[in-house]
Design a protein around this motif. Structure first.
Motif, mmCIF file in Angstrom:
data_model
loop_
_atom_site.group_PDB
_atom_site.id
_atom_site.type_symbol
_atom_site.label_atom_id
_atom_site.label_comp_id
_atom_site.label_asym_id
_atom_site.label_seq_id
_atom_site.Cartn_x
_atom_site.Cartn_y
_atom_site.Cartn_z
ATOM 1 N N LYS A 123 0.855 -1.181 0.000
ATOM 2 C CA LYS A 123 0.000 0.000 0.000
ATOM 3 C C LYS A 123 0.895 1.236 0.000
ATOM 4 O O LYS A 123 1.980 1.219 0.547
ATOM 5 C CB LYS A 123 -0.916 -0.006 1.219
ATOM 6 N N GLN A 124 0.453 2.280 -0.632
ATOM 7 C CA GLN A 124 1.213 3.532 -0.750
ATOM 8 C C GLN A 124 2.385 3.429 -1.717
ATOM 9 O O GLN A 124 3.190 4.343 -1.796
ATOM 10 C CB GLN A 124 1.726 4.011 0.618
ATOM 11 N N ARG A 125 2.518 2.322 -2.450
ATOM 12 C CA ARG A 125 3.611 2.147 -3.411
ATOM 13 C C ARG A 125 3.064 2.252 -4.826
ATOM 14 O O ARG A 125 1.948 1.834 -5.109
ATOM 15 C CB ARG A 125 4.289 0.789 -3.255
ATOM 16 N N THR A 126 3.890 2.813 -5.700
ATOM 17 C CA THR A 126 3.534 2.911 -7.104
ATOM 18 C C THR A 126 4.544 2.117 -7.913
ATOM 19 O O THR A 126 5.754 2.264 -7.728
ATOM 20 C CB THR A 126 3.538 4.381 -7.573
ATOM 21 N N ARG A 167 -0.892 -9.326 -8.979
ATOM 22 C CA ARG A 167 -0.397 -9.510 -7.609
ATOM 23 C C ARG A 167 -0.234 -8.178 -6.893
ATOM 24 O O ARG A 167 -0.538 -8.047 -5.708
ATOM 25 C CB ARG A 167 0.929 -10.257 -7.626
ATOM 26 N N LEU A 168 0.288 -7.191 -7.606
ATOM 27 C CA LEU A 168 0.489 -5.877 -6.995
ATOM 28 C C LEU A 168 -0.834 -5.219 -6.623
ATOM 29 O O LEU A 168 -0.969 -4.649 -5.533
ATOM 30 C CB LEU A 168 1.286 -4.979 -7.937
ATOM 31 N N VAL A 169 -1.809 -5.288 -7.522
ATOM 32 C CA VAL A 169 -3.126 -4.706 -7.251
ATOM 33 C C VAL A 169 -3.756 -5.393 -6.041
ATOM 34 O O VAL A 169 -4.304 -4.732 -5.154
ATOM 35 C CB VAL A 169 -4.036 -4.802 -8.495
ATOM 36 N N ALA A 219 -1.093 -2.003 -4.212
ATOM 37 C CA ALA A 219 -0.214 -1.047 -4.884
ATOM 38 C C ALA A 219 -0.958 -0.305 -5.987
ATOM 39 O O ALA A 219 -1.927 -0.808 -6.556
ATOM 40 C CB ALA A 219 0.995 -1.770 -5.492
ATOM 41 N N ARG A 220 -0.488 0.873 -6.284
ATOM 42 C CA ARG A 220 -0.962 1.621 -7.452
ATOM 43 C C ARG A 220 -0.104 1.144 -8.626
ATOM 44 O O ARG A 220 1.121 1.205 -8.570
ATOM 45 C CB ARG A 220 -0.772 3.120 -7.242
ATOM 46 N N ASP A 243 7.917 3.982 -7.258
ATOM 47 C CA ASP A 243 8.837 3.288 -6.362
ATOM 48 C C ASP A 243 9.627 2.233 -7.133
ATOM 49 O O ASP A 243 10.818 2.072 -6.934
ATOM 50 C CB ASP A 243 8.059 2.636 -5.215
ATOM 51 N N VAL A 244 8.922 1.502 -8.004
ATOM 52 C CA VAL A 244 9.544 0.408 -8.745
ATOM 53 C C VAL A 244 9.206 0.525 -10.227
ATOM 54 O O VAL A 244 8.042 0.728 -10.591
ATOM 55 C CB VAL A 244 9.062 -0.969 -8.232
#
Length: 180
Positions: free
Chosen positions: A2-5, A21-23, A27-28, A62-63
């Protein structure tokens, strides 16, 4: 997450799976895909924001997760990156080893692709040479352990992770051959 893009470059099988997986983890996800129909289908299925592939390197995130083509990080694209980490499923993303050095100089952590993508190779070798199927999760844990070792050593020695990972790979091959 959470709070990661995360910018996911490519929504093929690997990129789509990563985006999902990220969603799921909150994650955004910003996604770039050159196949418009595929991009729209994935966006309709998952909660991802589509971005123009021409702007994928310029996105603050972030990534940056390259999951499409290799050879994408070079003198021009490196200057455009606005991320803290590069880690994705594409093979050979660095045009030359010195581009891993440049990422390090910019303070961008690079998770070497040949480390994080080793799972399929390991699984195939175990099955075809030893006739056994190691669970994917166990292989993933082994790869995560190696990646942590590489990143920890790179940090401790203030060296590019790509260089450390290559040395580790060469050392393991030499031990396997009985040369070390």
């Amino acid at each position: 997450w959470k709070q990661r893009t995360v910018v996911v470059q490519g929504l093929g099988e690997v990129g789509r799976g990563l985006a999902q997986r990220l969603v799921t983890r909150g994650a955004r996800v910003l996604a770039a895909e050159v196949d418009v129909a595929r991009a729209e289908a994935v966006a309709a299925e998952l909660d991802v924001e589509l971005i123009d592939p021409a702007t994928e390197y310029d996105q603050r995130c972030d990534v940056f997760a390259p999951c499409a083509l290799g050879g994408i990080l070079h003198d021009l694209t490196l200057t455009r990156l606005r991320c803290r980490i590069v880690a994705g499923g594409a093979n050979n993303v660095l045009v030359r080893p010195l581009h891993g050095d440049r990422l390090h100089e910019r303070g961008i952590v690079y998770a070497p692709d040949f480390v994080i993508n080793a799972g399929a190779l390991i699984r195939g070798v175990l099955f075809h040479l030893e006739g056994r199927r190691e669970p994917v999760t166990a292989i993933g844990e082994r790869i995560a352990g190696v990646l942590v070792e590489v990143l920890d050593r790179a940090r401790a020695e203030d060296r590019p992770p790509a260089r450390v990972a290559l040395e580790e790979a060469e050392s393991r091959i030499a031990r396997w051959r009985g040369e070390a």
